[in-house]
Design an enzyme around this catalytic site. Sequence first.
Site, PDB file in Angstrom:
ATOM      1  N   ASP A  29     -12.458  -9.138   4.180  1.00 18.64           N
ATOM      2  CA  ASP A  29     -13.666  -9.222   3.346  1.00 18.64           C
ATOM      3  C   ASP A  29     -14.167 -10.670   3.307  1.00 18.64           C
ATOM      4  OD1 ASP A  29     -13.661  -6.443   2.664  1.00 18.64           O
ATOM      5  OD2 ASP A  29     -14.377  -6.918   0.650  1.00 18.64           O
TER       6      ASP A  29
ATOM      7  N   ASP B  78      -6.513  -7.022   4.176  1.00 17.70           N
ATOM      8  CA  ASP B  78      -7.626  -6.455   3.404  1.00 17.70           C
ATOM      9  C   ASP B  78      -8.504  -7.577   2.856  1.00 17.70           C
ATOM     10  OD1 ASP B  78      -9.161  -4.492   1.991  1.00 17.70           O
ATOM     11  OD2 ASP B  78      -8.090  -5.062   0.172  1.00 17.70           O
TER      12      ASP B  78
ATOM     13  N   LYS C 120       3.166 -15.192   3.497  1.00 14.86           N
ATOM     14  CA  LYS C 120       3.384 -16.024   2.308  1.00 14.86           C
ATOM     15  C   LYS C 120       4.892 -16.211   2.166  1.00 14.86           C
ATOM     16  CE  LYS C 120       2.019 -18.267  -1.258  1.00 14.86           C
ATOM     17  NZ  LYS C 120       1.458 -19.625  -1.096  1.00 14.86           N
TER      18      LYS C 120
ATOM     19  N   TYR D  41       0.804  -1.227   0.000  1.00 11.77           N
ATOM     20  CA  TYR D  41       0.000   0.000   0.000  1.00 11.77           C
ATOM     21  C   TYR D  41       0.839   1.280   0.000  1.00 11.77           C
ATOM     22  CZ  TYR D  41      -4.500  -2.292   0.646  1.00 11.77           C
ATOM     23  OH  TYR D  41      -5.637  -3.023   0.457  1.00 11.77           O
TER      24      TYR D  41
ATOM     25  N   ASP E 155      -2.740 -18.605   2.143  1.00  9.13           N
ATOM     26  CA  ASP E 155      -3.673 -19.350   1.278  1.00  9.13           C
ATOM     27  C   ASP E 155      -4.433 -20.409   2.078  1.00  9.13           C
ATOM     28  OD1 ASP E 155      -1.203 -20.592   1.569  1.00  9.13           O
ATOM     29  OD2 ASP E 155      -1.052 -21.291  -0.502  1.00  9.13           O
TER      30      ASP E 155
END
Length: 354
Positions: free
Chosen positions: A248, A244, A187, A136, A220
């Site tokens: 959601d 983020d 990750k 970001y 994941d």
Amino acid sequence: MTRIAVIPGDGIGKEVAEEGALLLQELSEIRGLGFELRHFDYGADRYLRDGTTLPKEQIEEFRRDYRAILFGAVGDPRVPDGRHAREILLALRFELDLYVNLRPVKLWADRFTPLRGKGTKEIDMVFFRENTEGVYVDVGGTFKQGTPDEVAVNEDVNTRKGVERICRAALEYARKKGVRTVWMSDKSNAMRHAGGLWQRVWKELAAEYPDLELRHMYVDVLAMQMVLRPEMFKVVVTNNLFGDILTDLGAGIAGGLGFAASANLHPGKIGLFEPVHGSAPDIAGQGKANPIATFLTCALMLEHLGCEEEARIVERAVEAAVAENCLTPDAGGDKTTRQVGDFVRAQVRRMATT
Ligand code: NAD
Ligand code: IPM
Ligand code: MN
């Protein structure tokens, strides 16, 4: 006196922020909390009118004179590159150094989740999303734009200070709430530089928090387990982008974006409080927006301001709306934004005055 800025923004942001502002105003009057709310018109209309996104001096004023900001949402189809959204929302998070994006994923009634066999007991966790770094930061660039050889780069920036402070925030929260297991998600199997830093910091912190169980799961797999076994998770810490996306996903298993609240925090500083959802242009201006995410966001703000009892009252008022199905269509009800708002405020009034 406690100054609170209200930035409704765009689309349904305007509708839900108004409901939240009315709630805060009312609570303040009943309980003598001394809130002084002031509205600011930053958003697409203002940007398209005079080019203003968020002036530097405004950020300074917030930092100096305000304890909290209630934010609706930004995003408007007339600004396709979303420039004003980044220069308002991301600037507030970055300039005010609000490194904790605290996002509860809490199911308020069994009937809201699409997950078979799961209910309110299983779906109740809090995400600590790093909020000032990662992809970001807008470090990068384009090269040979508009040609077949075009290149686009967005760097993923991770600092030891940044990683450590968000991990600590999650661990301190877990300690305070009596949660034993905290998950860090990255990750690191593919992104070894950034992931390596997260891994090292996490291992070092394990020695400092022997009372807690510091676990790790690749992002994941964590996304899958949130759907299959959400009860595994009570506190999760992760980077900006993964946070983020996962929150959601969290909203998806917990009744939708209409229930997802968030707080952008830096202990001891002004806080920025916003529902997780965006400006929802598809339903804007129709009275269909669910204001509950914003009410729960107000509860997070009240906690930040030391008004614990009032925060619980707001949550109990939301419970009453859920129990009576006084809800907007996204949550299976047939009420308008204003009707839900009026109901919740009436409950709050009743509980706050007795
Ligand atoms: P969105 O969150 O605005 O909407 C996604 C879907 O969820 C839509 O179908 C919408 O109708 C529904 N929805 C969202 N909030 C709801 C609510 N309170 N009640 C009922 N339904 C609700 O995401 P999007 O459509 O991808 O984004 C729209 C704009 O908002 C974009 O410009 C995006 O960049 C921006 N955005 C802003 C924020 C923010 O300001 N914090 C967050 C996310 C997206
Ligand atoms: C959110 C939003 C923002 C983000 C967008 C609007 C930049 O999706 O608050 O979750 O990605 O942080
Ligand atoms: Mn988002």
